[in-house]
Design a protein around this motif. Sequence first.
Motif, PDB file in Angstrom:
ATOM      1  N   GLN A   1       0.823  -1.223   0.000  1.00 44.84           N
ATOM      2  CA  GLN A   1       0.000   0.000   0.000  1.00 44.84           C
ATOM      3  C   GLN A   1       0.853   1.268   0.000  1.00 44.84           C
TER       4      GLN A   1
ATOM      5  N   ARG B   1      -5.445   1.895  -4.303  1.00 42.45           N
ATOM      6  CA  ARG B   1      -6.360   0.791  -4.607  1.00 42.45           C
ATOM      7  C   ARG B   1      -6.034   0.172  -5.976  1.00 42.45           C
TER       8      ARG B   1
ATOM      9  N   GLU C   1      -9.820  -4.004   0.751  1.00 43.93           N
ATOM     10  CA  GLU C   1     -11.086  -3.661   1.419  1.00 43.93           C
ATOM     11  C   GLU C   1     -10.967  -2.368   2.209  1.00 43.93           C
ATOM     12  N   THR C   2      -9.775  -2.119   2.754  1.00 43.94           N
ATOM     13  CA  THR C   2      -9.643  -1.003   3.704  1.00 43.94           C
ATOM     14  C   THR C   2      -9.100   0.291   3.079  1.00 43.94           C
TER      15      THR C   2
ATOM     16  N   ASP D   1      -7.415  -8.128   1.797  1.00 43.82           N
ATOM     17  CA  ASP D   1      -7.903  -7.373   2.967  1.00 43.82           C
ATOM     18  C   ASP D   1      -7.562  -5.894   2.824  1.00 43.82           C
ATOM     19  N   LEU D   2      -6.330  -5.653   2.358  1.00 44.54           N
ATOM     20  CA  LEU D   2      -5.903  -4.260   2.182  1.00 44.54           C
ATOM     21  C   LEU D   2      -6.818  -3.549   1.189  1.00 44.54           C
TER      22      LEU D   2
ATOM     23  N   THR E   1      -8.645   3.409   0.771  1.00 45.59           N
ATOM     24  CA  THR E   1      -9.631   4.205   0.028  1.00 45.59           C
ATOM     25  C   THR E   1      -8.985   5.048  -1.084  1.00 45.59           C
TER      26      THR E   1
END
Length: 459
Positions: free
Chosen positions: A200, A246, A238-239, A235-236, A241
């Motif tokens: 990320q 993304r 999903e979180t 999972d990342l 933004t």
Amino acid sequence: MASGRPRVAVVGAGPSGLYAAAALVASETAVDVDVLDRLPAPYGLVRYGVAPDHVKMKSVIRVLGRPFGPGEVRFVGGVRIGEGGIPLAALREHYTAVVHAVGSAVDRRLGIPGEDLPGSTGSGAIVGWYCGHPDHVAAPLLDTPAVAVVGAGNVALDVARVLARTPDELASTDVPDAVLDALRLGRVRDVHVLIRRGPQHVKFTPVELRQLGDLADAEVVVHDDGLLAGGALDDLLETVTDRRERANLAALAEWAHATPGHATRRIHLRFLRSPVRILGTDRVTGIVVERTALGADGRVRGTGEEETLDVGLVVRAVGYTAVPIAGLPFDPDTGTVPSVAGRVVDAAGEVVPGEYVTGWIRRGPTGVIGTNKHDAVETAASVLADLPALPPPAHPDADDLAALLDAHGVRPVDWTAWLRLDAEEIRLGAARGAERIKVADLQEMLAAVHGLPAGGDPR
Ligand code: NAP
């Protein structure tokens, strides 16, 4: 002949300097603008930094070259200002104002043992090499099956991608023949991109990251190593933004889930690994990395766990800094000349009259080519606002500049002369089915601009 108009020198014919020149002559103020560059060719980072396979990105040259129409902006190539060339103070005697657009030419260092071994190089040298820069004609050590590229920015992606492409893929680009020959002889099959933080946190732009998946004979391997296992990438997704993060995570997750193919080359993306030392005695034989982990505060910390990658070439793509400009203040932490709205300021915050900066030397090595336009327009506006109050130069006559250059043994390259080299490169390209082939050897460049037979004395 002196025109009576204020005279502005732009030092550096890269995108930031050329955007500034265009903004200066687009104004209603009548001003003479000379763009000086130490090389006999214009376009700076567009010519010598944009990867050869990023053909569309280079089309900005059409816009950047426009101000060199007759009677508008003058190109004065082959002129080095500062160390080893014409002192800035001498140049100032010929211009009302000087805009410095010299970029960030120095690779940042890792500060680890082994960094100076043969086979350990900054990205500047390898990018310069495949872009045909006359300072970097020596090929990197490609006689090795595995290479490490340290960093998670777009430069790391460029280097990894060019090294993983087949020579045939690059034949239609502007790379010099010598680059193609070295790649053909080279043995590189695995390129390991070493990223000290998590997926990320990469600074890649998604289009550039996705492009790794489009190579003719290379596949992307996202190393999971348990750190990203258990669907952590999903999972990342999903979180997180932020749109760019993304998009990057989506590409990485696709590759992480993909079944291995049969490509002969691989680009390995290895996260949470920080370089500790480069191994070897006569040349690089490996790199030791420490596994890192993300703390609750989002910062990486070392885990103490080390691993070794057997590589024969290490490229650090960890950002750039600038060479200080003699006579101007410099902030070594940011690698910039301190300024306000493009006006150079000293340590007390006082404006240094007649001195301006734009591009990476002003704001540091970030942003894409277009980012320099906004910067340059602002700097040009400051110049234009200040011109009426600035004293005229001691030598306002353009012929005096010619005498200064002559006194320093410099034979300048004007726009018509550059166009001769331009035409020669296009001619060379036709034989290989490429739009052009860069001439990288400085003597050959000078022979072409001055219309001499190859090997002729350019002076
Ligand atoms: P960058 O985007 O600043 O990336 C530098 C990378 O080096 C970061 O990932 C950083 O990681 C890492 N790094 C720094 N010190 C490190 C160390 N000691 N050990 C390990 N990793 C380290 O710089 P860049 O790639 O040189 O690019 C410069 C600018 O040009 C950027 O704005 C870039 O987007 C632009 N550019 C654009 C294109 C394009 O549009 N195609 C192509 C090339 C360049 P941390 O994040 O952890 O600090």
